[in-house]
Write a protein that holds these residues in place. Structure first.
Motif, short mmCIF file in Angstrom:
data_model
loop_
_atom_site.label_atom_id
_atom_site.label_comp_id
_atom_site.label_asym_id
_atom_site.label_seq_id
_atom_site.Cartn_x
_atom_site.Cartn_y
_atom_site.Cartn_z
N HIS A 18 -4.99 6.17 6.69
CA HIS A 18 -4.72 5.11 5.71
C HIS A 18 -5.86 4.09 5.82
O HIS A 18 -5.99 3.42 6.84
N LYS A 25 -8.95 -1.31 -2.55
CA LYS A 25 -7.97 -0.25 -2.80
C LYS A 25 -7.68 0.49 -1.49
O LYS A 25 -8.44 0.43 -0.54
N HIS A 26 -6.57 1.21 -1.49
CA HIS A 26 -6.15 1.99 -0.32
C HIS A 26 -6.40 3.47 -0.59
O HIS A 26 -6.31 3.92 -1.73
N SER A 27 -6.70 4.23 0.47
CA SER A 27 -6.98 5.66 0.33
C SER A 27 -6.45 6.42 1.52
O SER A 27 -6.24 5.85 2.60
N ASP A 28 -6.22 7.73 1.32
CA ASP A 28 -5.79 8.59 2.43
C ASP A 28 -6.97 9.33 3.07
O ASP A 28 -6.80 10.06 4.03
N ASN A 166 -8.78 9.99 -3.42
CA ASN A 166 -7.75 9.21 -4.11
C ASN A 166 -7.79 7.77 -3.65
O ASN A 166 -8.03 7.49 -2.47
N ALA A 167 -7.55 6.85 -4.57
CA ALA A 167 -7.49 5.42 -4.22
C ALA A 167 -6.38 4.77 -5.03
O ALA A 167 -6.18 5.09 -6.20
N TRP A 168 -5.67 3.87 -4.36
CA TRP A 168 -4.53 3.19 -4.99
C TRP A 168 -4.65 1.69 -4.81
O TRP A 168 -5.17 1.22 -3.79
N ASP A 169 -4.11 0.94 -5.78
CA ASP A 169 -4.02 -0.50 -5.64
C ASP A 169 -3.07 -0.82 -4.48
O ASP A 169 -2.13 -0.05 -4.21
N ASN A 172 0.60 -0.34 -4.91
CA ASN A 172 1.02 0.94 -5.48
C ASN A 172 0.67 2.11 -4.56
O ASN A 172 0.39 3.21 -5.04
N ILE A 173 0.67 1.90 -3.24
CA ILE A 173 0.30 2.99 -2.34
C ILE A 173 1.45 3.98 -2.21
O ILE A 173 2.62 3.61 -2.32
N PRO A 174 1.15 5.26 -2.01
CA PRO A 174 2.21 6.27 -1.90
C PRO A 174 3.07 6.06 -0.65
O PRO A 174 2.63 5.47 0.34
#
Length: 190
Positions: A18, A25-28, A166-169, A172-174
């Motif tokens: 993480h 943004k956040h990414s895995d 992949n990147a998320w706000d 809105n992270i999974p």
């Protein structure tokens, strides 16, 4: 598998977990090119891959400029492969600048060299520095292109490899990332 991805994997530069990216943004996944660059043989090979693509595109280069921190070493290796000089830009008071007695001559054809390009923010801060000096930016280059583009703002983007991440706000992270502590491995403050 392309050779650059193979070298990134061999050097443990492709990370999973993480991460908070420079964009916020956040990414895995995260590409830590410093792990590849620490091996001079791998770094030289990747620089030669980029140099080959630049020559194939018919782009003439007088100077390589690497934004600090990630672009410095790969810029020097690419400059070696192209037979030109290399310098770097760095932030002073959070503003990208040219220091240390480096200069760019008017009309000099310059490529910007990054480790990873996603949005191009550092690259375009460096474009501004080069333009103010009278240089002509002829392309953006990187080890890894995460932008999913072949050009940004009209400048060709030439990279050793392209990797989709992949990147998320932040809001809105999974679910699978919410319980994993986030790490910010990049150098840019946001």
């Amino acid at each position: 598998m392309d050779r650059t991805v193979e070298l990134l994997k061999k050097s443990d530069a492709l990370l999973e977990g993480h991460f908070i990216l420079s964009s916020g943004k956040h990414s895995d996944k995260y590409v830590q090119c410093a792990k590849l660059i620490q091996n001079p043989v791998y770094c030289q090979e990747v620089a030669e891959i980029i140099a080959g693509k630049i020559k194939e595109a018919g782009i003439n280069v007088d100077l390589c400029v690497g934004p600090a921190m990630g672009g410095i070493i790969i810029a020097y290796e690419l400059a070696r492969a192209l037979g030109v000089d290399a310098i770097f830009t760095e932030r002073e008071n959070n503003v990208m600048t040219l220091r240390r007695g480096f200069d760019i001559k008017k009309g000099q054809k310059v490529i910007i060299v990054e480790d990873v390009i996603t949005t191009g923010k550092s690259s375009f801060e460096t474009v501004d520095v080069i333009n103010k000096c009278g240089g002509e930016v002829v392309a953006l280059t990187s080890i890894v292109n995460r932008s999913n583009k072949d050009e940004i703002n009209g400048l060709a983007l030439i990279s050793a490899t392209k990797i989709e991440v992949n990147a998320w706000d932040p809001d809105n992270i999974p679910e699978n990332l919410k319980d994993i502590p986030a790490v910010k491995p990049g150098s840019r403050k946001f």
